[in-house]
Scaffold this active site. Sequence first.
Site, PDB file in Angstrom:
ATOM      1  N   ASP A   1       2.311   1.961   3.421  1.00  9.20           N
ATOM      2  CA  ASP A   1       3.353   1.088   3.989  1.00  9.20           C
ATOM      3  C   ASP A   1       4.742   1.589   3.656  1.00  9.20           C
ATOM      4  O   ASP A   1       5.704   1.290   4.367  1.00  9.20           O
ATOM      5  CB  ASP A   1       3.289  -0.336   3.383  1.00  9.20           C
TER       6      ASP A   1
ATOM      7  N   HIS B   1       0.875  -1.185   0.000  1.00 10.06           N
ATOM      8  CA  HIS B   1       0.000   0.000   0.000  1.00 10.06           C
ATOM      9  C   HIS B   1       0.911   1.233   0.000  1.00 10.06           C
ATOM     10  O   HIS B   1       2.003   1.191   0.575  1.00 10.06           O
ATOM     11  CB  HIS B   1      -0.833   0.119   1.277  1.00 10.06           C
TER      12      HIS B   1
ATOM     13  N   ASP C   1      -0.690 -12.460   2.937  1.00 12.53           N
ATOM     14  CA  ASP C   1      -1.289 -11.384   3.737  1.00 12.53           C
ATOM     15  C   ASP C   1      -1.307 -11.906   5.172  1.00 12.53           C
ATOM     16  O   ASP C   1      -2.359 -12.198   5.742  1.00 12.53           O
ATOM     17  CB  ASP C   1      -2.689 -11.058   3.216  1.00 12.53           C
TER      18      ASP C   1
HETATM   19  C1  XUL Z   1      -7.218  -6.510   5.283  1.00 15.03           C
HETATM   20  C2  XUL Z   1      -6.572  -6.982   4.046  1.00 15.03           C
HETATM   21  C3  XUL Z   1      -5.759  -5.981   3.309  1.00 15.03           C
HETATM   22  C4  XUL Z   1      -5.836  -6.089   1.822  1.00 15.03           C
HETATM   23  C5  XUL Z   1      -5.141  -4.988   1.096  1.00 15.03           C
HETATM   24  O1  XUL Z   1      -7.946  -7.472   5.936  1.00 15.03           O
HETATM   25  O2  XUL Z   1      -6.660  -8.132   3.685  1.00 15.03           O
HETATM   26  O3  XUL Z   1      -4.449  -6.118   3.738  1.00 15.03           O
HETATM   27  O4  XUL Z   1      -5.303  -7.299   1.386  1.00 15.03           O
HETATM   28  O5  XUL Z   1      -5.601  -3.743   1.427  1.00 15.03           O
HETATM   29 CO    CO Z   2      -5.843  -9.201   2.109  1.00 14.99          CO
END
Ligand code: XUL
Ligand code: CO
Length: 435
Positions: free
Chosen positions: A103, A100, A338
Amino acid sequence: MTDFFNGINKVKYEGPDSTNPLAFHHYNPDEVVMGKRMEDHLRFAVAYWHSYAWEGGDPFGGRTFDRPWYPQDNMANAKLKADIAFEMFDILDAPFFCFHDYDVRPEGATFAESTKNLEEIVDYFAGKMESAKVKLLWGTANMFSERRWMSGASTNPDPDVFAYAAATVKTCMDATHKLGGQNYVLWGGREGYETLLNTDMKQELDHMGRFLNMVVEYKHKIGFKGTILVEPKPQEPSKHQYDYDAATCYGFLKKYGLENEVKLNLEQGHAILAGHSFEHEIATAVALGVLGSIDMNRNDYQSGWDTDQFPNNVPEVALAYYHILQDGGFTTGGTNFDAKIRRQSLDAEDLIASHIGGMDVCARALKAAAAMIEDGGLSDALSNRYAGWETPAAKEMLANGTLDSIFDRVMSEGINPQPKSGRQEILENYVNRFV
Ligand code: XUL
Ligand code: CO
């Protein structure tokens, strides 16, 4: 070279018998599975936010980590963070990363300053990527952390927030495009509501639909060849989020004319929060033709919130990859971790070990999924179960039947269905042979 990962060498595949905790035991990038290298199937990505931006806080306490790039409020530390992130990508031989805007750059006092910071970091990344192996799987905008987003981004009742969101996404799409990103993700963190008492749902959905159309229009305008992905999640942080799950997202895309332009980025933990299994979400997206990419992690099944742990359940992940492989595998998508280490996992070594574990679990799962496909037991069972639909009478009924004509046939032929076993346990036992 920084000294953050001092003493940690490039991670190598040493096979299942190795006792080295910092080696791959199952992930062997060059091993060919169903005619394709494992690395090209799995397309692993490291998530910048969990590994470098998150400081170890939880709802009850703040930062637990000590990192040389803290505090994260200045450009010098953003660059040091990038140096260390790229060192980690190299140690893991990671083919991709995701980020992002929030980040990678410090938040500026104004939109213009934030944009300038982002552009400077994107140039810094681009310089590193000239010689690094790592590529960008996707970029995205964080439109949920800062106070301005508290009532949503594109669904905010304030048009100035909609404008700020549109301008933010433009800068993040530009950044993604410049870095050769293969996808652009929109996760609707606060695109939802806390209470219907203050929410005009129809208006908010219309705004979200218009916003996503603007994103697609901009993609074509700048010639971005990657895929636009929406990431479903049912709640958290909002009490209710509009992109609840794969089926809901598809209905949304259809309504706003985007079902051929946008695909889905499905996350294991979000599936669990929605009351589904991960393979349910993947199979739904496959059935609707919108599977794009996955966010791999696991949720704690007891706590009921999004714990974003690294995966450790091979049977579950195997069924997820089974459906992905049946769909032909990833094209622009991949497997983004993630996932974050626990807040007590303080060391640089923990960051590496967590990714090794996740990559090994996915590798075992991929091999099991491929073996099931090559063996054909599940697809044979499906063909047998639906074999009746291959008869001319059944095909004719589906193509040209009416309630009247079918009624006549049931009466004249004396159709009297005989139930057959669904053989669930036999199929579960079959899967167990591979995992
Ligand atoms: C939040 C999530 C985020 C998205 C990207 O739960 O999964 O990290 O993947 O914004
Ligand atoms: Co995510």
